[in-house]
Design an enzyme around this catalytic site. Structure first.
Site, PDB file in Angstrom:
ATOM      1  N   GLU A  99      53.974  43.524  37.824  1.00 53.60           N
ATOM      2  CA  GLU A  99      52.680  43.637  37.158  1.00 53.60           C
ATOM      3  C   GLU A  99      52.066  45.020  37.360  1.00 53.60           C
ATOM      4  O   GLU A  99      52.284  45.660  38.381  1.00 53.60           O
ATOM      5  CB  GLU A  99      51.735  42.563  37.715  1.00 53.60           C
ATOM      6  CG  GLU A  99      52.224  41.170  37.367  1.00 53.60           C
ATOM      7  CD  GLU A  99      51.397  40.054  37.987  1.00 53.60           C
ATOM      8  OE1 GLU A  99      51.337  38.991  37.366  1.00 53.60           O
ATOM      9  OE2 GLU A  99      50.813  40.248  39.070  1.00 53.60           O
ATOM     10  N   CYS A 112      47.004  50.856  37.944  1.00 52.95           N
ATOM     11  CA  CYS A 112      47.530  50.484  39.258  1.00 52.95           C
ATOM     12  C   CYS A 112      48.958  49.989  39.054  1.00 52.95           C
ATOM     13  O   CYS A 112      49.179  49.031  38.307  1.00 52.95           O
ATOM     14  CB  CYS A 112      46.622  49.382  39.800  1.00 52.95           C
ATOM     15  SG  CYS A 112      47.196  48.649  41.329  1.00 52.95           S
ATOM     16  N   CYS A 119      57.213  42.223  48.347  1.00 54.55           N
ATOM     17  CA  CYS A 119      56.930  43.186  49.407  1.00 54.55           C
ATOM     18  C   CYS A 119      57.423  42.608  50.719  1.00 54.55           C
ATOM     19  O   CYS A 119      57.317  41.406  50.957  1.00 54.55           O
ATOM     20  CB  CYS A 119      55.423  43.443  49.486  1.00 54.55           C
ATOM     21  SG  CYS A 119      54.967  44.745  50.648  1.00 54.55           S
ATOM     22  N   CYS A 123      51.790  41.404  55.153  1.00 56.35           N
ATOM     23  CA  CYS A 123      50.384  41.409  55.585  1.00 56.35           C
ATOM     24  C   CYS A 123      49.822  40.013  55.306  1.00 56.35           C
ATOM     25  O   CYS A 123      50.012  39.485  54.207  1.00 56.35           O
ATOM     26  CB  CYS A 123      49.595  42.457  54.820  1.00 56.35           C
ATOM     27  SG  CYS A 123      50.226  44.134  55.057  1.00 56.35           S
ATOM     28  N   CYS A 126      47.493  39.106  52.126  1.00 56.59           N
ATOM     29  CA  CYS A 126      47.902  39.604  50.808  1.00 56.59           C
ATOM     30  C   CYS A 126      48.881  38.638  50.141  1.00 56.59           C
ATOM     31  O   CYS A 126      49.890  38.273  50.738  1.00 56.59           O
ATOM     32  CB  CYS A 126      48.549  40.977  50.974  1.00 56.59           C
ATOM     33  SG  CYS A 126      49.153  41.679  49.431  1.00 56.59           S
ATOM     34  N   CYS A 343      43.009  43.328  43.971  1.00 60.73           N
ATOM     35  CA  CYS A 343      43.833  43.765  45.101  1.00 60.73           C
ATOM     36  C   CYS A 343      44.424  42.578  45.839  1.00 60.73           C
ATOM     37  O   CYS A 343      43.712  41.649  46.190  1.00 60.73           O
ATOM     38  CB  CYS A 343      42.995  44.533  46.119  1.00 60.73           C
ATOM     39  SG  CYS A 343      42.368  46.060  45.520  1.00 60.73           S
TER      40      CYS A 343
END
Ligand code: SAH
Length: 353
Positions: A99, A112, A119, A123, A126, A343
């Site tokens: 995305e 962005c 990932c 974290c 997230c 975010c």
């Protein structure tokens, strides 16, 4: 029976910087200056075949098409938020989805972009982190997001992409070589021609790569800090076990040395976890002496995540303390939350699709 020639995969020219392309062209018996022509065609909006490269001879175009290709990303999904944010979903050749998010602001359009599918940094606040790591994006897939969104904006008379942030899915510094190649193309005047000041690479804190990035290119750096002491940061961001705050901030000092440019520090405010006045005081002390700008991101909540956004008074107080210590501190309003484009919200949905 004749043995078939082994299947040779064509070279995707969008994986090549201008220097790489020059080597490729010379390797194929063409004069070096042809690389310049071909390279500039690759990044012109709307060009999708070698046949359109009209300053090359027909023979040349045909032989190029036999050996090479150039990929284009086509949006598979496009969602518009009530605040104007647009989320693009791209299906990659292997079926994986990534995305990119376009954030129109008064004076500019910020895009962005993603650097990986998923990932590995894990974290805990997230959503991308919770989906795990699938693979690195190629250089062509990183640059392709910018080309595709730029074309879409152009077609809809919405202007152009003026500002790029590597704050989508993935940890850009964990895909370092492709990142550097992509940045080289994005900065190239015959490529996408961005200014260094208009590109920001955001990292969760791969300290050695921060230093290396600073040595290679002059783009802006954002560091996702999120805690002002190792104990809290260890709990939130596993990367801190490998590169604790002392090492991370040392790398930041080294990064900013030659240019005295400010580094952006991102700080997600998690209710009751890292949002106290003492945390703000600690943060001010920690960043002392580093040319810094601080972005406070009130946590974007999700049912899968055990964190909440602090109330306004707490957020304001945190900001005030830092301001009084002389820092530039912005509270970043969350954009695109209604389409899961804010975010830390990227990609969990697309992977399930
Ligand atoms: N891996 C890079 C690039 C991702 S940027 C990095 O960590 O910097 C995405 C930004 O959104 C990071 O600052 C990340 O910490 C932040 N973020 C992640 N989850 C969030 C959430 N739930 N609420 C607000 N910000 C979040």
């Amino acid at each position: 029976m004749p043995i078939d020639a082994p299947f040779l995969q064509k070279v995707d020219l969008k994986n090549l910087t201008r220097d790489d392309l020059t080597a490729f062209v010379v390797d194929h018996g063409l004069p070096a200056f042809r690389a310049k022509q071909i390279f500039s065609w690759l990044y012109r909006p709307g060009i999708s075949s070698f046949a359109e490269m009209t300053d090359l001879s027909k023979d040349m175009r045909e032989s190029l098409a036999k050996e090479a290709t150039f990929s284009r990303l086509i949006p598979a999904v496009k969602e518009l938020s009530s605040d104007g944010t647009i989320k693009y979903g791209f299906r990659l050749q292997d079926g994986k989805m990534i995305e990119s998010v376009l954030i129109p602001e008064e004076d500019r359009n910020t895009l962005c972009i993603s650097s990986q599918v998923g990932c590995a940094m894990a974290c805990v606040f997230c959503l991308t982190g919770t989906m795990g790591f699938s693979r690195n994006l190629t250089c062509a897939e990183i640059v392709g997001q910018v080309c595709a969104v730029s074309e879409d904006l152009r077609e809809n008379n919405l202007g152009s992409v003026n500002n790029l942030v590597f704050m989508g899915m993935g940890e850009p510094l964990a895909n370092f070589d492709n990142l550097i190649k992509a940045l080289t193309i994005l900065l190239d005047e015959l490529g996408l021609h961005f200014s260094e000041r208009r590109i920001t690479v955001s990292t969760c804190g791969l300290a050695p790569k921060i230093i290396e990035l600073g040595q290679r290119l002059k783009v802006n750096l954002a560091v996702s800090l999120h805690a002002a002491d190792n104990e809290t940061r260890n709990r939130l961001m596993p990367i801190n076990l490998r590169y604790p705050l002392e090492i991370l901030l040392e790398a930041c000092r080294e990064f900013s040395l030659p240019r005295r440019k400010r580094i952006t520090f991102e700080y997600v405010l998690l209710k009751g976890v890292n949002d106290s006045d003492q945390d703000a005081v600690k943060l001010a002390r920690l960043l002392h002496g580093i040319p810094a700008k601080i972005n406070l991101l009130p946590c974007n909540e999700a049912p899968e995540l055990p964190f909440a956004k602090p109330n306004r008074l707490i957020i304001d107080s945190f900001q005030d303390i830092l301001k009084k210590k002389g820092y530039t501190v912005l509270i970043r309003s969350s954009r695109g939350a209604d389409i899961s484009a804010a975010c830390g919200q990227l990609a969990a949905k697309s992977s399930a699709r």
